[in-house]
Scaffold this active site. Structure first.
Site, PDB file in Angstrom:
ATOM      1  N   CYS A 432      37.021 -54.390 -40.943  1.00  8.11           N
ATOM      2  CA  CYS A 432      35.955 -53.796 -41.517  1.00  8.11           C
ATOM      3  C   CYS A 432      34.808 -54.889 -41.923  1.00  8.11           C
ATOM      4  CB  CYS A 432      36.401 -53.006 -42.829  1.00  8.11           C
ATOM      5  SG  CYS A 432      35.038 -52.486 -43.658  1.00  8.11           S
ATOM      6  N   HIS A 474      35.348 -44.526 -38.712  1.00 10.02           N
ATOM      7  CA  HIS A 474      35.352 -45.634 -39.808  1.00 10.02           C
ATOM      8  C   HIS A 474      34.271 -45.392 -40.683  1.00 10.02           C
ATOM      9  CE1 HIS A 474      36.618 -49.639 -41.050  1.00 10.02           C
ATOM     10  NE2 HIS A 474      35.257 -49.744 -41.381  1.00 10.02           N
ATOM     11  N   GLU A 475      32.750 -45.277 -39.902  1.00 14.91           N
ATOM     12  CA  GLU A 475      31.804 -45.294 -40.860  1.00 14.91           C
ATOM     13  C   GLU A 475      31.561 -44.083 -41.953  1.00 14.91           C
ATOM     14  OE1 GLU A 475      30.279 -48.096 -41.145  1.00 14.91           O
ATOM     15  OE2 GLU A 475      31.494 -49.057 -39.647  1.00 14.91           O
ATOM     16  N   HIS A 478      33.393 -44.541 -44.671  1.00 14.08           N
ATOM     17  CA  HIS A 478      32.721 -45.320 -45.866  1.00 14.08           C
ATOM     18  C   HIS A 478      31.620 -44.319 -46.676  1.00 14.08           C
ATOM     19  CE1 HIS A 478      33.375 -49.545 -45.351  1.00 14.08           C
ATOM     20  NE2 HIS A 478      33.284 -49.422 -44.197  1.00 14.08           N
TER      21      HIS A 478
END
Length: 504
Positions: A432, A474-475, A478
């Site tokens: 990351c 993954h994003e 976030h």
């Protein structure tokens, strides 16, 4: 319905308080904690269930650094509230001058310039001061620090022990006043260390004293020189006094092909500066300028740069003789990506209201793509790369993802959410940009279906597989305030700088 002047003034105070709280990125609970109040107190004041007190207004102004706006609204409310009481005497506010909480010096404007000439940096700082206190000011504290290798603390400390910064080489000079009334200022050493100095600039010289009395204004200017062998690629301004406007200028040779960016560091986070850097060339000089109004007290604004020209001075990340393991230097941090520990990475991002907020969405996407381009200039992302808006200091639901091939245009995801996924999963080492120096094993689905918005508000569903599925998931994590370490097994550990390609 609000009808009385007192109620309207109270509403204006609450509006100013809420505006600056949101502007500084604080929740009501966070602001109350910083002010030293019960967690629910700010909520009660903003909800008009509690009346604001003078102590509350002073603390809110100090914590939020609102440039006097909160304090002015409170004074207006307080004067109206006591208008019927003739026994209570209150001094009127100074015309066209905001009065901050407490007493002391106010910096009405600071201009800090750093110029590179023939292997040296010349720093010149000019501050317009106003004495808002009740006592005369006879001295002003100046702090100077250098760090040749900011990404290698051990090497930098050793370097400065062997090559300490000296007052002789700095050639520090200072003066006060303007025009024909300029007076040289004597100075006295307060702290003398290898890489940092503190001096008192005295409102005095061999001809006598010229103290700054309450209600008076003056301008002070000081300048010093540091060689390139002791100055790293950064210039930081710390806001230690209430400040109305701060301007920073960097002046480099055009031939160095300089690239400059800025980072704002506060108690809550480290994010890119909130306004763009401006550049203009003057002959063979490249001048970069950045300004901010009413900077937050105790905030730090750091401008950093790199030289791409063939004849520019070299700035290695670590001191000579040191072996870097990759953990000391983070291009992501250097380029202003919000790092782990910031509360911003733990907040659920706000969705855009489209198409009403189409312009804001475009602006955020442009900022993400610009940050991604800067990152790709300094690091090779062989697995592909993604970046979310919270990682550049914006708590809105937008992310961009570039596939591993590097040639494809980044995928833009606005207000995304996962609406389907396969039960087939695999476990790969994942990194990351906010944990740039570490990797960890994370299990993800091999395919996900993501619903996301176009700028006009229409929604579409896109299917991603394998590596792209991992990057996109993954994003989206976030944007929901979740980090990849939250998905790791309890038995798994982070490992440094693991760069093996994913096996797909």
């Amino acid at each position: 319905m609000t009808t009385s002047p007192v109620e309207r003034a109270a509403d204006q105070f609450v509006t100013a308080l809420a505006h600056w709280r949101v502007e500084r990125g604080m929740s009501k609970k966070q602001l109350a904690a910083r002010m030293g109040f019960d967690p629910s107190y700010v909520s009660h004041v903003e909800g008009r269930r509690h009346k604001p007190t003078e102590d509350f207004a002073r603390r809110a102004e100090a914590v939020l650094g609102a440039g006097g706006a909160i304090w002015e609204r409170f004074q207006e409310y307080d004067q109206l509230r006591h208008a019927r009481s003739t026994a209570l005497h209150r001094d009127p506010p100074v015309p066209v001058q905001w009065l901050p909480p407490g007493t002391g010096l106010i910096v009405e404007r600071e201009v800090a310039e750093l110029t590179y000439v023939d292997g040296t940096y010349r720093c010149r700082v000019r501050r317009a001061l106003y004495n808002a206190g009740s006592e005369p000011v006879t001295r002003y504290l100046v702090k100077i620090a250098v760090d040749r290798y900011p990404n290698d603390p051990t090497g930098s400390n050793r370097h400065h022990r062997e090559h300490p910064l000296s007052f002789d080489e700095m050639a520090l000079v200072a003066c006060a006043g303007e025009g024909d009334a300029i007076e040289p200022m004597q100075w006295r050493v307060k702290l003398d260390r290898d890489a940092s100095k503190e001096v008192w600039l005295l409102f005095a010289n061999e001809r006598g004293q010229f103290a700054l009395y309450p209600g008076e204004r003056t301008t002070i200017e000081y300048a010093y020189t540091v060689g390139v062998e002791k100055w790293g690629q950064w210039f930081q301004r710390a806001v230690r006094l209430p400040t109305r406007r701060l301007t920073v200028r960097l002046d480099f040779p055009v031939a160095f092909d300089p690239q400059v960016w800025g980072v704002e560091t506060s108690l809550a986070a480290e994010v890119p500066v909130r306004t763009p850097m401006e550049r203009h060339d003057e002959g063979d000089r490249a001048v970069f300028e950045w300004s901010t109004d009413a900077p937050q007290l105790n905030a730090r604004y750091r401008l950093e740069w790199r030289f791409r020209g063939a004849n520019a001075p070299s700035y290695p990340a670590t001191a000579p003789g040191n072996i870097s393991n990759g953990r000391g230097h983070s291009p992501a941090r250097d380029l202003g990506i919000v790092q782990r520990g910031s509360e911003l990475l733990r907040q659920r991002a706000r969705h855009f209201q489209l198409p009403r907020e189409e312009v804001e969405a475009h602006e955020t996407v442009d900022a993400l793509l610009s940050a991604l381009t800067r990152l790709e200039q300094v690091h090779d992302f062989s697995k592909g790369v993604g970046l979310s808006a919270p990682q550049i200091g914006r708590s809105v639901a937008v992310a961009v993802v570039r596939p591993a091939d590097g040639a494809s245009e980044p995928m833009v995801l606005i207000n995304p959410r996962v609406v389907g996924e396969t039960t087939d999963r695999d476990e790969q080492y994942e990194g990351c940009l906010s944990f740039f120096d570490y990797r960890g094993l994370v299990k993800r689905p091999l395919r996900i279906d993501v619903e996301h918005a176009r700028y006009d508000g229409t929604r579409v569903i896109t299917t991603f597989e394998r590596a792209m599925a991992r990057l996109v998931a993954h994003e989206i994590d976030h944007l929901e305030g979740r980090l990849y370490v939250d998905r790791m097994n309890a038995e798994s550990n982070l490992v440094p700088d693991y760069q093996r390609p994913w096996a797909y």
